[in-house]
Design a protein around this motif. Structure first.
Motif, PDB file in Angstrom:
ATOM      1  N   PRO A   1     -15.848  28.255  25.867  1.00 25.54           N
ATOM      2  CA  PRO A   1     -17.273  28.904  25.875  1.00 25.54           C
ATOM      3  C   PRO A   1     -18.127  27.833  26.315  1.00 25.54           C
ATOM      4  CG  PRO A   1     -15.984  28.864  23.802  1.00 25.54           C
ATOM      5  CD  PRO A   1     -15.269  27.929  24.570  1.00 25.54           C
ATOM      6  N   ALA A   2     -19.066  28.513  27.116  1.00 25.47           N
ATOM      7  CA  ALA A   2     -20.050  27.909  27.832  1.00 25.47           C
ATOM      8  C   ALA A   2     -21.026  26.882  26.710  1.00 25.47           C
ATOM      9  CB  ALA A   2     -21.308  28.851  28.342  1.00 25.47           C
ATOM     10  N   GLY A   3     -21.105  25.672  27.108  1.00 26.54           N
ATOM     11  CA  GLY A   3     -21.913  24.676  26.435  1.00 26.54           C
ATOM     12  C   GLY A   3     -20.910  23.761  25.428  1.00 26.54           C
ATOM     13  N   GLU A   4     -19.763  24.100  25.524  1.00 24.30           N
ATOM     14  CA  GLU A   4     -18.593  23.416  24.636  1.00 24.30           C
ATOM     15  C   GLU A   4     -18.277  22.189  25.507  1.00 24.30           C
ATOM     16  OE1 GLU A   4     -17.477  24.262  21.558  1.00 24.30           O
ATOM     17  OE2 GLU A   4     -18.891  25.894  21.619  1.00 24.30           O
ATOM     18  N   LEU A   5     -17.314  21.690  24.657  1.00 21.09           N
ATOM     19  CA  LEU A   5     -16.878  20.183  25.479  1.00 21.09           C
ATOM     20  C   LEU A   5     -16.097  20.561  26.547  1.00 21.09           C
ATOM     21  CD1 LEU A   5     -15.331  18.486  22.209  1.00 21.09           C
ATOM     22  CD2 LEU A   5     -17.242  17.774  23.334  1.00 21.09           C
ATOM     23  N   THR A   6     -16.138  19.763  27.637  1.00 13.50           N
ATOM     24  CA  THR A   6     -15.388  19.865  28.706  1.00 13.50           C
ATOM     25  C   THR A   6     -14.125  19.141  28.605  1.00 13.50           C
ATOM     26  OG1 THR A   6     -15.966  17.730  29.631  1.00 13.50           O
ATOM     27  CG2 THR A   6     -17.494  19.410  30.606  1.00 13.50           C
ATOM     28  N   MET A   7     -12.982  19.366  29.389  1.00 13.41           N
ATOM     29  CA  MET A   7     -11.675  18.902  29.277  1.00 13.41           C
ATOM     30  C   MET A   7     -11.893  17.283  29.217  1.00 13.41           C
ATOM     31  SD  MET A   7      -9.294  21.568  31.358  1.00 13.41           S
ATOM     32  CE  MET A   7      -8.146  20.347  31.820  1.00 13.41           C
ATOM     33  N   PRO A   8     -12.517  16.791  29.957  1.00 15.33           N
ATOM     34  CA  PRO A   8     -12.639  15.187  29.835  1.00 15.33           C
ATOM     35  C   PRO A   8     -13.269  14.767  28.494  1.00 15.33           C
ATOM     36  CG  PRO A   8     -13.189  15.900  32.206  1.00 15.33           C
ATOM     37  CD  PRO A   8     -13.016  17.107  31.160  1.00 15.33           C
ATOM     38  N   GLU A   9     -14.364  15.438  28.132  1.00 14.42           N
ATOM     39  CA  GLU A   9     -14.953  15.183  27.031  1.00 14.42           C
ATOM     40  C   GLU A   9     -13.949  15.458  25.677  1.00 14.42           C
ATOM     41  OE1 GLU A   9     -19.693  16.177  28.234  1.00 14.42           O
ATOM     42  OE2 GLU A   9     -18.314  17.843  26.981  1.00 14.42           O
ATOM     43  N   SER A  10     -13.236  16.481  25.778  1.00 16.50           N
ATOM     44  CA  SER A  10     -12.537  16.836  24.706  1.00 16.50           C
ATOM     45  C   SER A  10     -11.171  15.667  24.717  1.00 16.50           C
ATOM     46  CB  SER A  10     -11.863  18.258  25.133  1.00 16.50           C
ATOM     47  OG  SER A  10     -10.979  18.358  23.717  1.00 16.50           O
ATOM     48  N   ALA A  11     -10.601  15.265  25.825  1.00 16.56           N
ATOM     49  CA  ALA A  11      -9.857  14.289  25.783  1.00 16.56           C
ATOM     50  C   ALA A  11     -10.049  13.058  25.511  1.00 16.56           C
ATOM     51  CB  ALA A  11      -9.228  14.268  27.474  1.00 16.56           C
ATOM     52  N   ALA A  12     -11.413  12.633  25.829  1.00 16.96           N
ATOM     53  CA  ALA A  12     -11.840  11.210  25.228  1.00 16.96           C
ATOM     54  C   ALA A  12     -12.123  11.276  23.553  1.00 16.96           C
ATOM     55  CB  ALA A  12     -13.074  10.868  25.849  1.00 16.96           C
ATOM     56  N   LEU A  13     -12.474  12.392  23.118  1.00 16.96           N
ATOM     57  CA  LEU A  13     -13.001  12.434  21.698  1.00 16.96           C
ATOM     58  C   LEU A  13     -11.390  12.505  21.096  1.00 16.96           C
ATOM     59  CD1 LEU A  13     -15.836  14.909  21.243  1.00 16.96           C
ATOM     60  CD2 LEU A  13     -15.450  12.535  20.522  1.00 16.96           C
ATOM     61  N   ALA A  14     -10.701  13.235  21.619  1.00 12.94           N
ATOM     62  CA  ALA A  14      -9.377  13.539  20.854  1.00 12.94           C
ATOM     63  C   ALA A  14      -8.504  11.903  21.134  1.00 12.94           C
ATOM     64  CB  ALA A  14      -8.325  14.324  21.484  1.00 12.94           C
ATOM     65  N   ARG A  15      -8.597  11.135  21.886  1.00 14.11           N
ATOM     66  CA  ARG A  15      -8.061   9.902  21.902  1.00 14.11           C
ATOM     67  C   ARG A  15      -8.741   9.078  20.948  1.00 14.11           C
ATOM     68  NH1 ARG A  15      -3.350   8.757  24.819  1.00 14.11           N
ATOM     69  NH2 ARG A  15      -3.483   9.876  26.926  1.00 14.11           N
ATOM     70  N   LEU A  16     -10.226   9.013  20.780  1.00 15.06           N
ATOM     71  CA  LEU A  16     -10.745   8.286  19.721  1.00 15.06           C
ATOM     72  C   LEU A  16     -10.458   8.853  18.497  1.00 15.06           C
ATOM     73  CD1 LEU A  16     -14.120   7.852  21.519  1.00 15.06           C
ATOM     74  CD2 LEU A  16     -12.466   6.212  21.120  1.00 15.06           C
ATOM     75  N   ASP A  17     -10.200  10.180  18.042  1.00 15.83           N
ATOM     76  CA  ASP A  17      -9.816  10.569  16.870  1.00 15.83           C
ATOM     77  C   ASP A  17      -8.609   9.987  16.359  1.00 15.83           C
ATOM     78  OD1 ASP A  17      -9.811  12.046  14.699  1.00 15.83           O
ATOM     79  OD2 ASP A  17      -9.152  13.829  15.587  1.00 15.83           O
ATOM     80  N   ARG A  18      -7.560  10.277  17.421  1.00 12.82           N
ATOM     81  CA  ARG A  18      -6.115   9.944  17.148  1.00 12.82           C
ATOM     82  C   ARG A  18      -5.908   8.628  17.199  1.00 12.82           C
ATOM     83  NH1 ARG A  18      -4.993  14.034  21.057  1.00 12.82           N
ATOM     84  NH2 ARG A  18      -4.554  12.536  22.454  1.00 12.82           N
ATOM     85  N   GLY A  19      -6.460   7.643  17.972  1.00 13.35           N
ATOM     86  CA  GLY A  19      -6.220   6.339  18.226  1.00 13.35           C
ATOM     87  C   GLY A  19      -7.253   5.231  17.768  1.00 13.35           C
ATOM     88  N   GLY A  20      -8.290   5.806  17.013  1.00 12.42           N
ATOM     89  CA  GLY A  20      -9.353   4.904  16.747  1.00 12.42           C
ATOM     90  C   GLY A  20     -10.271   4.415  17.564  1.00 12.42           C
ATOM     91  N   PRO A  21     -11.148   3.538  17.323  1.00  9.80           N
ATOM     92  CA  PRO A  21     -12.187   3.027  18.027  1.00  9.80           C
ATOM     93  C   PRO A  21     -11.385   2.437  19.455  1.00  9.80           C
ATOM     94  CG  PRO A  21     -12.834   2.597  16.085  1.00  9.80           C
ATOM     95  CD  PRO A  21     -11.498   3.044  15.879  1.00  9.80           C
ATOM     96  N   ALA A  22     -12.171   2.502  20.487  1.00  9.91           N
ATOM     97  CA  ALA A  22     -11.549   1.969  21.607  1.00  9.91           C
ATOM     98  C   ALA A  22     -12.672   1.500  22.628  1.00  9.91           C
ATOM     99  CB  ALA A  22     -10.675   2.809  22.485  1.00  9.91           C
ATOM    100  N   THR A  23     -12.339   0.796  23.755  1.00 11.78           N
ATOM    101  CA  THR A  23     -13.346   0.343  24.800  1.00 11.78           C
ATOM    102  C   THR A  23     -13.288   1.356  25.914  1.00 11.78           C
ATOM    103  OG1 THR A  23     -11.633  -0.955  25.990  1.00 11.78           O
ATOM    104  CG2 THR A  23     -12.978  -2.281  24.403  1.00 11.78           C
ATOM    105  N   ALA A  24     -14.223   1.483  26.491  1.00 18.73           N
ATOM    106  CA  ALA A  24     -14.256   2.668  27.728  1.00 18.73           C
ATOM    107  C   ALA A  24     -13.110   2.288  28.768  1.00 18.73           C
ATOM    108  CB  ALA A  24     -15.503   2.612  28.365  1.00 18.73           C
ATOM    109  N   ALA A  25     -12.788   0.805  29.044  1.00 18.70           N
ATOM    110  CA  ALA A  25     -11.797   0.613  29.842  1.00 18.70           C
ATOM    111  C   ALA A  25     -10.278   1.126  29.359  1.00 18.70           C
ATOM    112  CB  ALA A  25     -11.741  -1.103  29.977  1.00 18.70           C
ATOM    113  N   ALA A  26     -10.023   0.870  27.981  1.00 18.54           N
ATOM    114  CA  ALA A  26      -8.869   1.203  27.552  1.00 18.54           C
ATOM    115  C   ALA A  26      -8.759   2.779  27.832  1.00 18.54           C
ATOM    116  CB  ALA A  26      -8.708   0.776  25.918  1.00 18.54           C
ATOM    117  N   LEU A  27      -9.726   3.794  27.180  1.00 12.98           N
ATOM    118  CA  LEU A  27      -9.786   5.055  27.214  1.00 12.98           C
ATOM    119  C   LEU A  27      -9.397   5.450  28.818  1.00 12.98           C
ATOM    120  CD1 LEU A  27     -12.877   5.951  25.046  1.00 12.98           C
ATOM    121  CD2 LEU A  27     -10.290   6.301  24.633  1.00 12.98           C
ATOM    122  N   ALA A  28      -9.965   4.951  29.795  1.00 12.44           N
ATOM    123  CA  ALA A  28      -9.727   5.079  30.945  1.00 12.44           C
ATOM    124  C   ALA A  28      -8.339   4.869  31.665  1.00 12.44           C
ATOM    125  CB  ALA A  28     -10.538   4.432  32.102  1.00 12.44           C
ATOM    126  N   ARG A  29      -7.841   3.964  30.850  1.00 17.33           N
ATOM    127  CA  ARG A  29      -6.427   3.818  31.286  1.00 17.33           C
ATOM    128  C   ARG A  29      -5.406   4.758  30.571  1.00 17.33           C
ATOM    129  NH1 ARG A  29      -7.811  -1.420  30.478  1.00 17.33           N
ATOM    130  NH2 ARG A  29      -7.082  -1.565  28.183  1.00 17.33           N
TER     131      ARG A  29
END
Length: 126
Positions: free
Chosen positions: A11-39
């Protein structure tokens, strides 16, 4: 194809795919650096930086200094970020449930349920 279609339903205004992927990584894997998330997401640090900046502007992630290394910044999802992620997951679940209930017979639903563990095992090996 199913995963692609589910990802495209946004839906319009919702999370984009990259935003959703980054949030999901942080949710599943815990806090991380931007570099770790990019990798982990296999994207450039610049692209991840833009994604994280958009999430931070909406108060969906927060930055803190790494207590073990003050030079690094650790990102975590906020409560609002986790709520947005849950909302996106719930919307996908509702979409899938509606498609299943409207277009499949009981026998077909049983076949899909029987195949689900095999598909899960396949996904783990890819």
């Amino acid at each position: 194809m199913l995963v692609r279609r589910l990802r495209q339903s946004q839906p319009a205004g919702e999370l984009t795919m990259p935003e959703s992927a980054a949030l999901a990584r942080l949710d599943r894997g815990g806090p991380a650096t931007a570099a770790a998330l990019a990798r982990l997401e296999q994207i450039s640090p610049q692209a991840m930086g833009a994604t994280l900046a958009a999430l931070e502007a909406r108060a969906l992630v927060e930055r803190r200094r790494d207590p073990g290394d003050g030079r690094q910044v650790i990102l975590s999802p906020t409560d609002a970020g986790l709520a947005a992620l849950r909302s996106r997951r719930d919307a996908r679940t509702e979409l899938l449930a509606g498609a299943l209930s409207a277009g499949f017979s009981r026998a077909e639903l049983d076949q899909l349920a029987a195949a689900a563990p095999l598909l899960e095992r396949l996904a783990e090996r890819v």
